[in-house]
Design a protein around this motif. Structure first.
Motif: not given
Ligand code: S3P
Length: 182
Positions: A19-21, A88-90, A126-129
């Motif tokens: 996941f992010m972070g 990236g987390g997604g 900075s994370r749009p989601l």
């Molecule tokens: C996302 C995670 C981000 C980046 C984008 C979408 C996600 O990367 O790819 O903002 O969907 O979880 P990090 O996991 O490096 O923050």
């Protein structure tokens, strides 16, 4: 490590998912140093390819546009080896990406508790989601959706709670060495 990969003729990559972070970038660059591999950050590759920052990609093309570029970057990476790749987390939310991640190398899921994830992501806007009315709940919801996806794709689950990035990277490096020495 590099000579191993040429002998085995299989891609020697370590793919960090989570996941992010969860610390993929920090831990990934330490891990790459320890293993003598190149560190590649997929988010950076996406920004380079799109020519603009991630929030702008989302604003212009939506999440679908972002995922399209992300999948293209993943395809491009399959040509290489000797890398530690921070995804990236997604990346796991696109079903076609899952077999590609597995083919790319040894997949490690960084899985700290939700509390530490929140501590990290709430410091950075900075994370749009996560630009929602209740970002804490968004983190919980997305984590619930994605945990089975990370679990399904990973060769190794690493609970990094209470460890410094160096300590966590050291432990993962041992597992990577063992995996590629088989
Ligand atoms: C996302 C995670 C981000 C980046 C984008 C979408 C996600 O990367 O790819 O903002 O969907 O979880 P990090 O996991 O490096 O923050």
């Amino acid at each position: 490590m590099a000579s191993d990969s040429s002998v085995r003729n299989t891609p020697l990559n370590v793919v960090l998912v989570g996941f992010m972070g969860c610390g993929k970038t920090t831990l990934g660059s330490r891990l790459a140093q320890m293993l003598g591999l190149k560190f590649v950050d997929m988010d950076e590759c996406i920004v380079k390819k799109a020519g603009c920052p991630i929030p702008e990609i989302f604003a212009r093309e939506g999440e679908a546009g972002f995922r399209r570029i992300e999948s293209e970057v993943l395809d491009e990476l399959t040509a290489g080896g000797n890398m530690v790749i921070a995804t990236g987390g997604g990346v796991v939310t696109v079903p076609e990406n899952l077999p590609k991640l597995r083919m790319l190398g040894f997949v490690v899921w960084l899985n700290p508790p939700e509390r530490s994830i929140w501590n990290r992501v709430s410091r950075n806007r900075s994370r749009p989601l996560l630009q929602t009315e209740n970002p804490r709940q968004t983190v919980r919801d997305l984590l619930e959706q994605r945990r089975p996806l990370y679990a399904g794709v990973a060769d190794l689950e690493a609970d990094t709670q209470g460890l410094t990035p160096d300590e966590a990277a050291y432990g993962i490096a041992e597992s990577v060495r063992l995996h590629f020495s088989r």
